[in-house]
Design a protein around this motif. Structure first.
Motif, PDB file in Angstrom:
ATOM      1  N   ILE A  68      -6.813  -1.922  -6.595  1.00 59.13           N
ATOM      2  CA  ILE A  68      -5.657  -2.495  -6.921  1.00 59.13           C
ATOM      3  C   ILE A  68      -4.853  -2.246  -8.173  1.00 59.13           C
ATOM      4  O   ILE A  68      -5.414  -2.427  -9.175  1.00 59.13           O
ATOM      5  CB  ILE A  68      -5.841  -4.259  -6.933  1.00 59.13           C
ATOM      6  CG1 ILE A  68      -6.237  -4.573  -5.365  1.00 59.13           C
ATOM      7  CG2 ILE A  68      -4.630  -4.955  -7.466  1.00 59.13           C
ATOM      8  CD1 ILE A  68      -6.649  -6.126  -5.493  1.00 59.13           C
ATOM      9  N   THR A  74       0.814  -1.094   0.207  1.00 62.61           N
ATOM     10  CA  THR A  74      -0.035  -0.045   0.116  1.00 62.61           C
ATOM     11  C   THR A  74       0.847   1.249  -0.065  1.00 62.61           C
ATOM     12  O   THR A  74       1.897   1.232   0.320  1.00 62.61           O
ATOM     13  CB  THR A  74      -0.915   0.067   1.299  1.00 62.61           C
ATOM     14  OG1 THR A  74      -0.075  -0.077   2.557  1.00 62.61           O
ATOM     15  CG2 THR A  74      -1.852  -1.079   1.346  1.00 62.61           C
ATOM     16  N   ASN A 131      -3.276   4.693  -1.228  1.00 59.42           N
ATOM     17  CA  ASN A 131      -4.106   3.527  -0.897  1.00 59.42           C
ATOM     18  C   ASN A 131      -4.196   2.511  -2.219  1.00 59.42           C
ATOM     19  O   ASN A 131      -5.158   1.933  -2.255  1.00 59.42           O
ATOM     20  CB  ASN A 131      -5.431   3.840  -0.531  1.00 59.42           C
ATOM     21  CG  ASN A 131      -6.125   2.759   0.421  1.00 59.42           C
ATOM     22  OD1 ASN A 131      -5.262   1.948   1.114  1.00 59.42           O
ATOM     23  ND2 ASN A 131      -7.360   2.606   0.199  1.00 59.42           N
ATOM     24  N   ILE A 171      -2.860  -9.724   1.422  1.00 59.30           N
ATOM     25  CA  ILE A 171      -2.753  -9.504  -0.251  1.00 59.30           C
ATOM     26  C   ILE A 171      -3.499 -10.364  -0.916  1.00 59.30           C
ATOM     27  O   ILE A 171      -3.394 -11.814  -0.606  1.00 59.30           O
ATOM     28  CB  ILE A 171      -1.405  -9.464  -0.813  1.00 59.30           C
ATOM     29  CG1 ILE A 171      -0.255  -8.429  -0.125  1.00 59.30           C
ATOM     30  CG2 ILE A 171      -1.233  -9.761  -2.410  1.00 59.30           C
ATOM     31  CD1 ILE A 171       1.059  -8.770  -0.391  1.00 59.30           C
ATOM     32  N   GLN A 185      -3.285  -1.059  -3.859  1.00 57.55           N
ATOM     33  CA  GLN A 185      -3.038  -2.472  -3.339  1.00 57.55           C
ATOM     34  C   GLN A 185      -2.247  -3.133  -4.234  1.00 57.55           C
ATOM     35  O   GLN A 185      -2.308  -3.073  -5.428  1.00 57.55           O
ATOM     36  CB  GLN A 185      -4.539  -3.006  -2.959  1.00 57.55           C
ATOM     37  CG  GLN A 185      -5.458  -2.206  -2.170  1.00 57.55           C
ATOM     38  CD  GLN A 185      -4.743  -2.162  -0.666  1.00 57.55           C
ATOM     39  OE1 GLN A 185      -4.573  -3.303  -0.297  1.00 57.55           O
ATOM     40  NE2 GLN A 185      -4.721  -1.029  -0.032  1.00 57.55           N
ATOM     41  N   THR A 186      -1.752  -4.220  -3.613  1.00 56.13           N
ATOM     42  CA  THR A 186      -1.258  -5.318  -4.436  1.00 56.13           C
ATOM     43  C   THR A 186      -2.154  -6.619  -4.488  1.00 56.13           C
ATOM     44  O   THR A 186      -2.708  -6.891  -3.424  1.00 56.13           O
ATOM     45  CB  THR A 186       0.234  -5.864  -3.795  1.00 56.13           C
ATOM     46  OG1 THR A 186       0.996  -4.453  -3.845  1.00 56.13           O
ATOM     47  CG2 THR A 186       0.896  -6.869  -4.564  1.00 56.13           C
ATOM     48  N   CYS A 187      -1.961  -7.389  -5.554  1.00 56.74           N
ATOM     49  CA  CYS A 187      -2.672  -8.767  -5.601  1.00 56.74           C
ATOM     50  C   CYS A 187      -1.776  -9.696  -6.142  1.00 56.74           C
ATOM     51  O   CYS A 187      -0.981  -9.541  -7.110  1.00 56.74           O
ATOM     52  CB  CYS A 187      -4.030  -8.554  -6.665  1.00 56.74           C
ATOM     53  SG  CYS A 187      -4.933 -10.128  -6.821  1.00 56.74           S
TER      54      CYS A 187
END
Length: 190
Positions: free
Chosen positions: A111, A5, A9, A52, A11-13
């Motif tokens: 993401i 993050t 904000n 994650i 996000q990682t996947c």
């Protein structure tokens, strides 16, 4: 490292592509299957602990009469650790984004960073990497957590090394691309 993050904000996947029985048949063994599977299990475990999301992608090749859903060939490898929180995604082409709601779903929850692993390096993994870049995702490829079988002109090991080189030399779009070992990524995520 592509952040989990950041101030925006983002996000990682984690994507685990086509770790299915049919991709690892005895007649076409993949390069370093046991090691790749161990590294994928390690990175999925830590990813889950860090919050994650883990997306397990399964190819549906019904129109080609292969990877037919609910058959043994279609099933994920028995040694691949799957948790109830994992997201299952079915695809019908090499590219995980083609005719799926993956891009919309990822962007809906902000993401922008993808960690990519799986099989087969020169088909579904490469197509997905290239597509993710054109969709402006930041891409982190785990250089020792993707694999493929030998081909008439190159070994599976040569193919994986070749694609690691290709990906490290791609021109990204708005996002960036990085190629790192599982060990490095695990240390950075810890």
């Amino acid at each position: 490292m592509i952040p989990i993050t950041d101030a925006n904000n983002t996000q990682t996947c984690l994507l685990v592509i086509d770790m299915q029985n049919a991709s690892f048949s005895p007649e076409f063994p993949c390069y370093d299957t046991v090691g790749v599977l161990e590294r994928i299990n390690a990175i999925t475990d830590l990813s889950r602990k860090k919050g994650i999301p883990v997306i397990l992608v399964q190819h549906n090749g019904s129109t080609q009469n292969e990877y037919v859903p609910m058959t043994t060939d279609w099933e994920l490898l028995p040694d691949l650790i799957v948790e109830k929180t994992d997201i299952l995604l079915e695809k019908t082409a090499n590219d995980v984004f083609y005719n799926t709601d993956l891009e919309t779903g990822l962007k809906a929850v902000n993401i922008t960073n993808l960690i990519i692993t799986g099989a087969a390096t020169e088909f579904c993994v490469d197509s997905s990497v290239q597509s993710a870049l054109t969709k402006d995702f930041n891409v982190l490829i785990v250089d020792d957590a993707h694999t493929t079988a030998d081909k008439p002109h190159l070994s599976g090991e040569q193919i994986t090394k070749h694609y690691n080189w290709v990906w490290s030399n791609l021109t990204p779009t708005k996002g960036k691309i990085e190629i790192k070992s599982c060990e490095t990524i695990l240390k950075e995520l810890a």
